[in-house]
Design a protein around this motif. Structure first.
Motif, PDB file in Angstrom:
ATOM      1  N   GLY A  22       0.825  -1.210   0.000  1.00 23.50           N
ATOM      2  CA  GLY A  22       0.000   0.000   0.000  1.00 23.50           C
ATOM      3  C   GLY A  22       0.859   1.259   0.000  1.00 23.50           C
ATOM      4  O   GLY A  22       2.075   1.195   0.130  1.00 23.50           O
ATOM      5  N   MET A  23       0.202   2.345  -0.185  1.00 23.58           N
ATOM      6  CA  MET A  23       0.928   3.612  -0.223  1.00 23.58           C
ATOM      7  C   MET A  23       0.209   4.632   0.595  1.00 23.58           C
ATOM      8  O   MET A  23      -1.003   4.574   0.769  1.00 23.58           O
ATOM      9  CB  MET A  23       1.012   4.138  -1.673  1.00 23.58           C
ATOM     10  N   CYS A  42       0.642   8.233  -3.241  1.00 22.36           N
ATOM     11  CA  CYS A  42      -0.298   8.142  -4.386  1.00 22.36           C
ATOM     12  C   CYS A  42      -0.234   9.374  -5.263  1.00 22.36           C
ATOM     13  O   CYS A  42      -0.127   9.304  -6.487  1.00 22.36           O
ATOM     14  CB  CYS A  42      -1.737   7.991  -3.868  1.00 22.36           C
ATOM     15  N   GLU A  43      -0.297  10.515  -4.579  1.00 23.54           N
ATOM     16  CA  GLU A  43      -0.316  11.754  -5.378  1.00 23.54           C
ATOM     17  C   GLU A  43       0.985  11.977  -6.106  1.00 23.54           C
ATOM     18  O   GLU A  43       1.012  12.382  -7.253  1.00 23.54           O
ATOM     19  CB  GLU A  43      -0.616  12.950  -4.462  1.00 23.54           C
ATOM     20  N   SER A  44       2.092  11.650  -5.434  1.00 23.02           N
ATOM     21  CA  SER A  44       3.374  11.960  -6.073  1.00 23.02           C
ATOM     22  C   SER A  44       3.644  11.068  -7.263  1.00 23.02           C
ATOM     23  O   SER A  44       4.305  11.480  -8.211  1.00 23.02           O
ATOM     24  CB  SER A  44       4.503  11.858  -5.046  1.00 23.02           C
ATOM     25  N   ILE A  81      -5.891   8.052 -14.703  1.00 22.82           N
ATOM     26  CA  ILE A  81      -5.570   7.030 -13.662  1.00 22.82           C
ATOM     27  C   ILE A  81      -6.003   7.522 -12.296  1.00 22.82           C
ATOM     28  O   ILE A  81      -5.762   8.694 -11.961  1.00 22.82           O
ATOM     29  CB  ILE A  81      -4.072   6.746 -13.667  1.00 22.82           C
ATOM     30  N   TRP A  82      -6.632   6.694 -11.564  1.00 22.25           N
ATOM     31  CA  TRP A  82      -6.963   6.973 -10.164  1.00 22.25           C
ATOM     32  C   TRP A  82      -6.307   5.921  -9.272  1.00 22.25           C
ATOM     33  O   TRP A  82      -6.278   4.736  -9.610  1.00 22.25           O
ATOM     34  CB  TRP A  82      -8.477   6.912  -9.960  1.00 22.25           C
ATOM     35  N   ASP A 109      -0.580  -1.465   4.036  1.00 30.14           N
ATOM     36  CA  ASP A 109      -0.667  -2.864   4.489  1.00 30.14           C
ATOM     37  C   ASP A 109      -1.906  -3.583   4.013  1.00 30.14           C
ATOM     38  O   ASP A 109      -2.135  -4.741   4.409  1.00 30.14           O
ATOM     39  CB  ASP A 109      -0.598  -2.979   6.029  1.00 30.14           C
ATOM     40  N   VAL A 110      -2.745  -2.918   3.253  1.00 30.13           N
ATOM     41  CA  VAL A 110      -3.923  -3.623   2.744  1.00 30.13           C
ATOM     42  C   VAL A 110      -3.768  -3.891   1.257  1.00 30.13           C
ATOM     43  O   VAL A 110      -3.901  -5.019   0.805  1.00 30.13           O
ATOM     44  CB  VAL A 110      -5.207  -2.801   2.963  1.00 30.13           C
ATOM     45  N   GLY A 111      -3.474  -2.864   0.589  1.00 26.56           N
ATOM     46  CA  GLY A 111      -3.342  -3.079  -0.844  1.00 26.56           C
ATOM     47  C   GLY A 111      -3.601  -1.804  -1.622  1.00 26.56           C
ATOM     48  O   GLY A 111      -3.900  -0.758  -1.056  1.00 26.56           O
ATOM     49  N   THR A 112      -3.451  -1.902  -2.903  1.00 27.01           N
ATOM     50  CA  THR A 112      -3.635  -0.743  -3.774  1.00 27.01           C
ATOM     51  C   THR A 112      -4.520  -1.123  -4.960  1.00 27.01           C
ATOM     52  O   THR A 112      -4.384  -2.234  -5.487  1.00 27.01           O
ATOM     53  CB  THR A 112      -2.280  -0.273  -4.318  1.00 27.01           C
ATOM     54  N   THR A 113      -5.375  -0.237  -5.305  1.00 29.53           N
ATOM     55  CA  THR A 113      -6.145  -0.444  -6.546  1.00 29.53           C
ATOM     56  C   THR A 113      -5.901   0.745  -7.454  1.00 29.53           C
ATOM     57  O   THR A 113      -6.112   1.886  -7.046  1.00 29.53           O
ATOM     58  CB  THR A 113      -7.640  -0.542  -6.255  1.00 29.53           C
TER      59      THR A 113
END
Lengths: 573, 321
Positions: free
Chosen positions: A507-508, A513-515, A546-547, A553-557
């Protein structure tokens, strides 16, 4: 800056056309006015002539009738008398009481005077009597009127008289006689003398044959120093006859033998007036034209200066877009709205130029990067290493698979230079990548593709999924301890295509995410997620792209959205 | 904007100039003033001339100022009148001059100051006269000679009775008469006397002359008053039928004498036309409608007992009141 041949200046055109229009209008009006005035003056001059002559004719007619009536009175006064003395007394009385009667005669058929009354005057002996003319007397209908002549039968005077006579039967005389009255002509003469038509016009009397009976300037006429073509005039009928510069008005007396002729001069009555009117009108016209020309020039200056300024500014802008600085300066509303539109246009052009530049740069960078990605050394080395190892280990099938995946990966990367490729190719590209990476990161992750079959023929940007998968593997799963899972979903949502890459990795943070979307990839190896986002936006607009959603620690979508495209637009880059 | 303001000022100025110019042109059409100075004002001849002048003055819208001395010898009075006219700054002077030479200086002065000078009837010795109008006096003298020769019988012994020798018209007439008579062998000029232009004096001087010269059977005389004087003289001595008389002009008394036979012929001038043409010329000259031109001759008609009542002669012979 091209100059067209034979261009006309606005000022000149304006001045000429308005001046010309003014001139035309003024001249036309002046001409119309003058000819109308001329016609009016002419007709009023003619009417005036006619009236004067008519009046004169009436007056003279009345005078004539008066004379005839006087004659009748005298005749009735003596017609029943039987004695010579009585007749004489009556004649003396009549001639004495009336100033305008010069004499009364009673003639026999031969013209001998039987009786006369002349207020005491005595006859000269042996004088022929101008008041008697046998031919005229015998041929008259009823009343004899002789043209004015001098009375020559009395001593000491020669008055001008008009003789009015008629044949009659009086008690005293056995045969028919003529009774004649000589009336003073001087009063009638001065009446005619005083008739004025305009300033120079006058009247005269002529008989039907064209002989002049009385003319105010008859002495000058008979001296031959003035002309009056009475013969020619006698042929004209009653009425008004305008000739070259003279107007003749003619009227015959009711009793028929005399005609009154009025002569008036058009030059005096018309031409001089017209001349004066014309000079005033033309003076005004001239002044008007000067004024309008002046106004024209002033206004065209006011108008054309800002336009010229604007034109100059546009030329300046053309030569140097960057440094151009537009100052608006105009008081004319049309020109200032033009100016502000121009200023806006300048701004828009600059913006567009900048945008195109940026996009160009972006795309160039992509191409550059794609090219580079296509020959990413590290990726290549590592993969070839893996393949070598597989070969050494005699894992032929795996090697074949790897080689195939690599080949496919590079082929699709290149895609013959096209930017938009069918989704099926993009999926295969992603699959190839994951095949290779799954060998490299053995047993560290699994992956799954959930793809809607119906969208495979649609198009999308190439190298869309790979950078995201790369990100997911390196940052998401690479930091995991457990086995990671990457899921790639490709589906359709109404008019859009949505790719979705989920991982259950580290995760981030929000900042991360923004950067990612903002930062260029600092190392020169491969295309970053920002680049994918930029390309999608460049091609399809800001509402696509892109979003990223992520939880530590959970994940990224990561969701990629772009519209359904069936055909590539013309990519001439 | 400065330039356009300059132009505006220029425009306004030119408009003002134009209206001024228009105003000026109107002045050209002002009424002309004409002074008419004759030898006297009480003879039938000059009364007719005045009537003609008045007629033209009305026609051409001219202001006519008419005057003349009491006696037809008074050239000094005429000069006073000329001077007054110059002071009044008239546009033209019409003059029938008493003295051929004595009025020249003043008339030249008038001409130099821009006044147009028109001579009628009796001339002056000046070349600044713009127009001459009148009888051809020399020819009139000739006419007188011709009719006298016709009317008289046989060889004539002629007396010439003339007025002031400084007056041009009389001198010219006498010259014409004498030049014609000379050609006739049978006619002799017996006597020439000079008389003032006055009826009574002329009569007395003529009677005197006839007494002294009983052979005279023809008399010629050259103007209105002397004609009357001669007629009176011949009547008084009872010699109407014996002496042939030729005179000038158309005084009523002279016409009577013509009808009675005392006077045998009258040379009748056309003073009405002279007056009319005089004023007309004065107007034309002072408005610039034409320039100076040759003498305009007004006809003289020989009137005798035979033709005096002809329609045309009536109109020339008998004036309206």
């Amino acid at each position: 800056m091209r100059k067209r041949k034979r261009e006309i200046s606005l000022s000149a055109m304006l001045a000429i056309s308005i001046g010309g229009l003014c001139l035309f209008v003024i001249l036309a009006l002046a001409q119309m006015f003058i000819s109308m005035s001329k016609r009016n003056l002419m007709s009023s001059a003619q009417e005036n002539s006619r009236q004067v002559v008519s009046q004169a004719s009436d007056t003279i007619e009345i005078t004539k009738r008066g004379m005839e009536k006087d004659l009748e009175n005298i005749i009735s006064g003596i017609s029943t008398l039987s004695f010579s003395e009585d007749i004489q007394n009556q004649l003396d009385l009549s001639s004495g009481t009336r100033n305008d009667i010069a004499a009364i005669f009673i003639f026999n058929k031969e013209g001998n005077i039987l009786h006369y009354g002349a207020n005491g005057k005595t006859l000269k002996s042996g004088a022929g009597n101008l008041s008697f003319n046998k031919g005229i007397y015998e041929n008259a209908d009823k009343y004899i009127i002789m043209e004015p002549h001098v009375q020559n039968v009395f001593a000491g005077e020669y008055p001008w008289v008009v003789t009015v006579a008629r044949q009659g039967r009086l008690k005293f005389y056995p045969e028919e006689v003529y009774i004649a009255v000589d009336f003073q002509f001087s009063s009638l003469a001065s009446y005619v003398d005083n008739i004025k038509i305009g300033q120079r016009g006058y009247c005269f009397i002529m008989d039907e044959r064209g002989e002049i009976v009385y003319h105010p300037q008859q002495q000058v006429l008979f001296a031959g120093m003035k002309q009056e073509d009475a013969q020619k005039l006698s042929r004209l009928k009653d009425g008004v006859h305008p000739q070259e510069d003279v107007i003749y008005a003619m009227e015959t007396l009711e009793s028929g033998d005399w005609r009154i002729v009025g002569v008036s001069y058009t030059s005096e009555m018309i031409d001089e007036q017209i001349g004066r009117i014309a000079s005033v009108v033309f003076a005004i016209a001239f002044a008007g034209i000067l004024l309008s020309a002046g106004i024209c020039i002033v206004f065209s200056r006011i108008l054309s200066r800002p336009i010229r300024n604007l034109a100059g500014a546009m030329q300046e802008f053309e030569t140097d877009v960057e440094k151009f600085d537009y100052q608006m300066d105009s008081r004319i509303s049309e020109v200032s709205s033009l100016s502000s539109s121009f200023a806006h246009m300048v701004y828009m052009i600059r913006e567009l130029i900048n945008k195109v530049k940026t996009e160009e740069i972006s795309l160039r960078k992509t191409e550059l990067k794609a090219l580079q990605a296509q020959i990413n050394p590290h990726f290549l080395y590592n993969t070839l290493d893996s393949i070598q190892w597989m070969c050494e280990q005699e894992k032929t099938k795996d090697a074949v698979k790897m080689v195939g995946a690599l080949a496919r990966l590079f082929r699709i990367s290149i895609s013959r230079g096209k930017e938009l490729i069918p989704i099926i190719d993009e999926i295969n590209h992603a699959k190839s990548y994951l095949v290779i990476q799954s060998y490299r990161y053995k047993n560290q992750f699994t992956y799954e593709f959930i793809v809607d079959e119906t969208i495979l023929d649609y198009l999308c940007n190439k190298i869309t999924l790979q950078p995201i998968l790369e990100n997911a593997i390196y940052h998401g799963i690479g930091r995991m301890v457990d086995e990671g899972k990457v899921t790639v979903i490709a589906k359709r949502e109404e008019n859009d295509i949505v790719f979705s890459v989920e991982d259950n990795g580290a995760g981030m943070t929000k900042e991360q995410c923004e950067s990612i979307l903002k930062k260029e990839r600092s190392d020169s190896s491969g295309i970053g997620i920002k680049n994918v986002n930029d390309r999608i936006k460049i091609f399809f607009g800001d509402e696509y792209g892109i979003w990223i959603e992520s939880e530590l620690d959970v994940g990224t979508t990561i969701t990629i959205r772009f519209p359904i495209i069936k055909e590539a637009p013309d990519e001439t880059k | 904007m400065k330039q356009s303001r300059k132009r505006l000022i220029l425009l306004v100025l030119s408009l003002v100039a134009m209206t001024c110019g228009l105003g000026c042109t109107d002045r050209k059409n002002e009424r002309k003033e004409v002074a008419m100075i004759t030898k006297s004002t009480n003879s039938s001849f000059f009364k007719s001339m005045y009537a003609g002048a008045k007629s033209a003055a009305a026609e051409f819208n001219v202001e006519l100022q008419y005057e003349g001395p009491q006696h037809e010898e008074d050239f000094e009075m005429q000069n006073v009148m000329i001077k007054n006219a110059i002071d009044r700054e008239v546009d033209a002077i019409i003059i029938s001059a008493i003295d051929y030479n004595q009025s020249v200086e003043l008339l030249d002065k008038a001409a130099d100051s821009g006044i147009k000078v028109v001579v009628v009837d009796s001339d002056v010795n000046s070349d600044k006269v713009s127009q001459r109008i009148g009888t051809d006096n020399y020819a009139a003298g000739q006419q007188a000679a011709e009719i006298l020769l016709k009317k008289g019988e046989g060889n004539l012994r002629i007396a010439v009775v003339n007025f002031d020798e400084n007056t041009e018209n009389g001198q010219e007439r006498e010259k014409g008469f004498l030049d014609t008579i000379i050609k006739e062998p049978g006619a002799i000029i017996e006597k020439r006397i000079k008389v003032p232009s006055d009826r009574v004096e002329t009569k007395e001087r003529t009677i005197e002359m006839l007494k002294e010269n009983p052979n005279i059977d023809a008399i010629v005389t050259f103007n209105e008053w002397t004609t009357l004087g001669v007629g009176d003289a011949v009547k008084e001595i009872g010699q109407q039928t014996d002496i042939a008389v030729v005179g000038f002009d158309n005084h009523i008394a002279a016409i009577e004498m013509l009808e009675a036979g005392t006077i045998d012929a009258l040379i009748v001038q056309n003073p009405f036309a002279m007056g009319y043409l005089g004023v007309k010329s004065a107007w034309e000259l002072s408005t610039g409608n034409r320039g100076a031109s040759e003498k305009k001759v007004t006809e003289t008609v020989t009137v005798t007992e035979e033709n005096m009542f002809d329609s045309k002669c009536q109109k020339l012979l008998f004036p309206f009141e």
